[in-house]
Design an enzyme around this catalytic site. Sequence first.
Site, PDB file in Angstrom:
ATOM      1  N   ASN A 162     -16.292 -23.095 -12.728  1.00 37.60           N
ATOM      2  CA  ASN A 162     -15.479 -24.247 -13.086  1.00 37.60           C
ATOM      3  C   ASN A 162     -16.348 -25.194 -13.932  1.00 37.60           C
ATOM      4  O   ASN A 162     -17.388 -25.669 -13.468  1.00 37.60           O
ATOM      5  CB  ASN A 162     -15.012 -24.940 -11.793  1.00 37.60           C
ATOM      6  CG  ASN A 162     -14.156 -26.155 -12.068  1.00 37.60           C
ATOM      7  OD1 ASN A 162     -14.481 -26.950 -12.939  1.00 37.60           O
ATOM      8  ND2 ASN A 162     -13.088 -26.313 -11.319  1.00 37.60           N
ATOM      9  N   HIS A 165     -17.106 -30.302 -14.769  1.00 33.45           N
ATOM     10  CA  HIS A 165     -18.098 -31.376 -14.738  1.00 33.45           C
ATOM     11  C   HIS A 165     -18.953 -31.446 -15.994  1.00 33.45           C
ATOM     12  O   HIS A 165     -19.658 -32.431 -16.201  1.00 33.45           O
ATOM     13  CB  HIS A 165     -18.916 -31.304 -13.454  1.00 33.45           C
ATOM     14  CG  HIS A 165     -18.034 -31.583 -12.272  1.00 33.45           C
ATOM     15  ND1 HIS A 165     -17.256 -32.717 -12.202  1.00 33.45           N
ATOM     16  CD2 HIS A 165     -17.742 -30.861 -11.173  1.00 33.45           C
ATOM     17  CE1 HIS A 165     -16.546 -32.687 -11.099  1.00 33.45           C
ATOM     18  NE2 HIS A 165     -16.814 -31.564 -10.457  1.00 33.45           N
ATOM     19  N   HIS A 198      -9.619 -27.602 -14.606  1.00 35.03           N
ATOM     20  CA  HIS A 198      -8.522 -28.323 -13.950  1.00 35.03           C
ATOM     21  C   HIS A 198      -8.020 -29.386 -14.922  1.00 35.03           C
ATOM     22  O   HIS A 198      -8.734 -30.358 -15.208  1.00 35.03           O
ATOM     23  CB  HIS A 198      -9.044 -28.954 -12.656  1.00 35.03           C
ATOM     24  CG  HIS A 198      -7.991 -29.626 -11.834  1.00 35.03           C
ATOM     25  ND1 HIS A 198      -8.255 -30.129 -10.580  1.00 35.03           N
ATOM     26  CD2 HIS A 198      -6.678 -29.874 -12.063  1.00 35.03           C
ATOM     27  CE1 HIS A 198      -7.148 -30.669 -10.087  1.00 35.03           C
ATOM     28  NE2 HIS A 198      -6.183 -30.527 -10.969  1.00 35.03           N
ATOM     29  N   ARG A 200      -6.174 -32.305 -15.192  1.00 39.74           N
ATOM     30  CA  ARG A 200      -5.599 -33.313 -14.294  1.00 39.74           C
ATOM     31  C   ARG A 200      -4.626 -34.209 -15.035  1.00 39.74           C
ATOM     32  O   ARG A 200      -4.781 -34.445 -16.225  1.00 39.74           O
ATOM     33  CB  ARG A 200      -6.712 -34.173 -13.684  1.00 39.74           C
ATOM     34  CG  ARG A 200      -7.459 -33.487 -12.576  1.00 39.74           C
ATOM     35  CD  ARG A 200      -8.496 -34.433 -11.994  1.00 39.74           C
ATOM     36  NE  ARG A 200      -8.975 -33.919 -10.716  1.00 39.74           N
ATOM     37  CZ  ARG A 200      -8.454 -34.241  -9.545  1.00 39.74           C
ATOM     38  NH1 ARG A 200      -7.458 -35.099  -9.474  1.00 39.74           N
ATOM     39  NH2 ARG A 200      -8.921 -33.721  -8.431  1.00 39.74           N
ATOM     40  N   ARG A 204      -9.152 -36.954 -16.487  1.00 39.62           N
ATOM     41  CA  ARG A 204     -10.457 -37.599 -16.301  1.00 39.62           C
ATOM     42  C   ARG A 204     -11.611 -36.740 -16.842  1.00 39.62           C
ATOM     43  O   ARG A 204     -12.672 -37.244 -17.131  1.00 39.62           O
ATOM     44  CB  ARG A 204     -10.688 -37.924 -14.825  1.00 39.62           C
ATOM     45  CG  ARG A 204     -10.856 -36.711 -13.952  1.00 39.62           C
ATOM     46  CD  ARG A 204     -11.204 -37.093 -12.536  1.00 39.62           C
ATOM     47  NE  ARG A 204     -10.064 -37.684 -11.838  1.00 39.62           N
ATOM     48  CZ  ARG A 204     -10.006 -37.774 -10.521  1.00 39.62           C
ATOM     49  NH1 ARG A 204     -11.015 -37.352  -9.783  1.00 39.62           N
ATOM     50  NH2 ARG A 204      -8.952 -38.286  -9.934  1.00 39.62           N
ATOM     51  N   GLU A 225      -6.406 -24.589 -13.442  1.00 39.96           N
ATOM     52  CA  GLU A 225      -6.071 -25.238 -12.176  1.00 39.96           C
ATOM     53  C   GLU A 225      -5.174 -26.431 -12.477  1.00 39.96           C
ATOM     54  O   GLU A 225      -5.431 -27.169 -13.438  1.00 39.96           O
ATOM     55  CB  GLU A 225      -7.387 -25.744 -11.599  1.00 39.96           C
ATOM     56  CG  GLU A 225      -7.553 -25.542 -10.133  1.00 39.96           C
ATOM     57  CD  GLU A 225      -8.862 -26.154  -9.715  1.00 39.96           C
ATOM     58  OE1 GLU A 225      -9.902 -25.539  -9.990  1.00 39.96           O
ATOM     59  OE2 GLU A 225      -8.838 -27.244  -9.113  1.00 39.96           O
ATOM     60  N   THR A 256     -10.356 -32.324  -5.560  1.00 43.81           N
ATOM     61  CA  THR A 256      -9.243 -31.816  -4.754  1.00 43.81           C
ATOM     62  C   THR A 256      -9.618 -31.881  -3.274  1.00 43.81           C
ATOM     63  O   THR A 256     -10.649 -31.350  -2.874  1.00 43.81           O
ATOM     64  CB  THR A 256      -8.949 -30.344  -5.141  1.00 43.81           C
ATOM     65  OG1 THR A 256      -8.961 -30.262  -6.555  1.00 43.81           O
ATOM     66  CG2 THR A 256      -7.618 -29.898  -4.606  1.00 43.81           C
ATOM     67  N   GLU A 306      -6.279 -18.874  -3.169  1.00 41.76           N
ATOM     68  CA  GLU A 306      -7.680 -19.290  -3.155  1.00 41.76           C
ATOM     69  C   GLU A 306      -7.866 -20.058  -1.859  1.00 41.76           C
ATOM     70  O   GLU A 306      -7.224 -21.100  -1.645  1.00 41.76           O
ATOM     71  CB  GLU A 306      -8.005 -20.178  -4.362  1.00 41.76           C
ATOM     72  CG  GLU A 306      -9.486 -20.580  -4.350  1.00 41.76           C
ATOM     73  CD  GLU A 306      -9.880 -21.442  -5.535  1.00 41.76           C
ATOM     74  OE1 GLU A 306      -9.313 -21.295  -6.635  1.00 41.76           O
ATOM     75  OE2 GLU A 306     -10.772 -22.302  -5.341  1.00 41.76           O
ATOM     76  N   HIS A 346     -14.504 -24.197  -3.410  1.00 42.18           N
ATOM     77  CA  HIS A 346     -14.642 -25.629  -3.173  1.00 42.18           C
ATOM     78  C   HIS A 346     -15.837 -25.905  -2.274  1.00 42.18           C
ATOM     79  O   HIS A 346     -15.891 -25.451  -1.139  1.00 42.18           O
ATOM     80  CB  HIS A 346     -13.390 -26.271  -2.572  1.00 42.18           C
ATOM     81  CG  HIS A 346     -13.250 -27.703  -3.032  1.00 42.18           C
ATOM     82  ND1 HIS A 346     -14.097 -28.695  -2.609  1.00 42.18           N
ATOM     83  CD2 HIS A 346     -12.422 -28.277  -3.929  1.00 42.18           C
ATOM     84  CE1 HIS A 346     -13.777 -29.824  -3.206  1.00 42.18           C
ATOM     85  NE2 HIS A 346     -12.768 -29.599  -4.025  1.00 42.18           N
TER      86      HIS A 346
HETATM   87  N1  PXP Z   1     -11.431 -24.401  -6.441  1.00 36.14           N
HETATM   88  C1  PXP Z   1     -10.574 -25.428  -6.568  1.00 36.14           C
HETATM   89  C2  PXP Z   1      -9.139 -25.183  -6.313  1.00 36.14           C
HETATM   90  C3  PXP Z   1     -11.025 -26.723  -6.928  1.00 36.14           C
HETATM   91  O1  PXP Z   1     -10.153 -27.736  -7.010  1.00 36.14           O
HETATM   92  C4  PXP Z   1     -12.394 -26.908  -7.185  1.00 36.14           C
HETATM   93  C5  PXP Z   1     -12.877 -28.250  -7.615  1.00 36.14           C
HETATM   94  O2  PXP Z   1     -12.457 -28.548  -8.876  1.00 36.14           O
HETATM   95  C6  PXP Z   1     -13.245 -25.791  -7.062  1.00 36.14           C
HETATM   96  C7  PXP Z   1     -12.742 -24.563  -6.665  1.00 36.14           C
HETATM   97  C8  PXP Z   1     -14.701 -25.895  -7.332  1.00 36.14           C
HETATM   98  O3  PXP Z   1     -15.277 -26.701  -6.375  1.00 36.14           O
HETATM   99  P1  PXP Z   1     -16.775 -27.167  -6.551  1.00 36.14           P
HETATM  100  O4  PXP Z   1     -16.853 -27.974  -7.803  1.00 36.14           O
HETATM  101  O5  PXP Z   1     -17.051 -27.949  -5.307  1.00 36.14           O
HETATM  102  O6  PXP Z   1     -17.601 -25.905  -6.631  1.00 36.14           O
END
Ligand code: PXP
Length: 399
Positions: A162, A165, A198, A200, A204, A225, A256, A306, A346
């Site tokens: 992901n 960030h 994601h 949003r 953001r 996402e 999330t 997931e 997550h």
């Molecule tokens: N899976 C989902 C559904 C999420 O919302 C997120 C966070 O954006 C992640 C995985 C990844 O989580 P993390 O950034 O804590 O690894």
Amino acid sequence: MPVHIASQYTTRHHHSNIKYIRQYTNSLLLELGLADREVGILLTDDQEIAKLNAKYRDKNSPTNVLAFPFSYEHSNEIAAFPHQQLGDLVISTDTASEEAIKYKQSISYRMCWLITHGVLHLHGYDHERSSEDERLMQAKEQELLNKLFHERSHTMPQLAINVDHVSTLRQARGGSEPDPILAASICELAGASGIVVHLREDRRHIQDSDVYLLRKTVKTKLNLEMGANPEIIDIALDVVPDMITLVPEKRQELTTEGGLDVISQQKKLAKVVKKFNKANIPVSIFVDPDLDQIRASHDIGAKFVEIHTGRYCDAESEEIQNQEFELIASAADEAYQLGLVVNGGHGLDYHNTGRIASLDAMEELSIGHAVISRAVFTGLEKAVKDMLDIIRHGTMQIY
Ligand code: PXP
């Protein structure tokens, strides 16, 4: 060589994986020259196997495995049976789990040992006949297990990164650096099997233009996402990512927070899933490790779930973490048995991912924050490779 597997989990959840059991049994039959034979395997508990042990062997106690060779003598309707049945095995997962602990083996190894033992019985081996027969059977069991059992090869999930960030950092200055598109390519080159972003409602981090560009550049798999809101649904239908993951979304949250409550909005979500299925975009639902939510996700037509690993990752004691792990393991098994593809994510980091990656049913892990954070110090390629090492080998390799 069909292998029919049925399970009756009554007293204890366990995590022996049906997919691997089937795969292992198929290899076993092939190795023994029995590729055209059928085997039935019933996974049950101590209480049930004790009843069968009493009925068929006059023994009033549970046992680990019972083998019932198919017997033509006992069938008056030989013509009705195809001539390829080898027989049935009944395995107590309670005893298998206890034996795994006692012999310091993994549950997967113990299950494969019991299947090997049982199939050899079906094939005519019998350790109770004489000490020579016992020696022969034990040697054959060990030879087969050494050749066919692979502790982790079957349990290796893929890694989707992901890159939200990277965009968070870019948005901090409102410019174009660092670029999430470039980050996605580096992740793919380092071995990631997919890219997750994601989009949003409040934009953001990831922007609409990022999603459209990623659609063009991502070579592996783009997983979008999103919350089930009409504006984002329209964008997703226009972009056509390789899959979407439906998540709950609140404007105030930092990330999330929980899984989607599918049960309370089943009708609405079923419509959304239908829309995506019609557009050939498979849907994953981000859910807490809760069997009812998993079943509801299946019922509304999702192809993936997931499983939210957040509570496991945030657990403040080993005991709580173990409890959360058990919930994830049971949810993953349930989802797998319903025919769903099982992903997880997550909060996963370089310390807590190994255990989740060892779950047989897990197909892919979605990880963001930990990898992007580490990349600040090690570079993104190394951060991805280090995580892949944990997933593949349970630990990081020292280069
Ligand atoms: N899976 C989902 C559904 C999420 O919302 C997120 C966070 O954006 C992640 C995985 C990844 O989580 P993390 O950034 O804590 O690894």
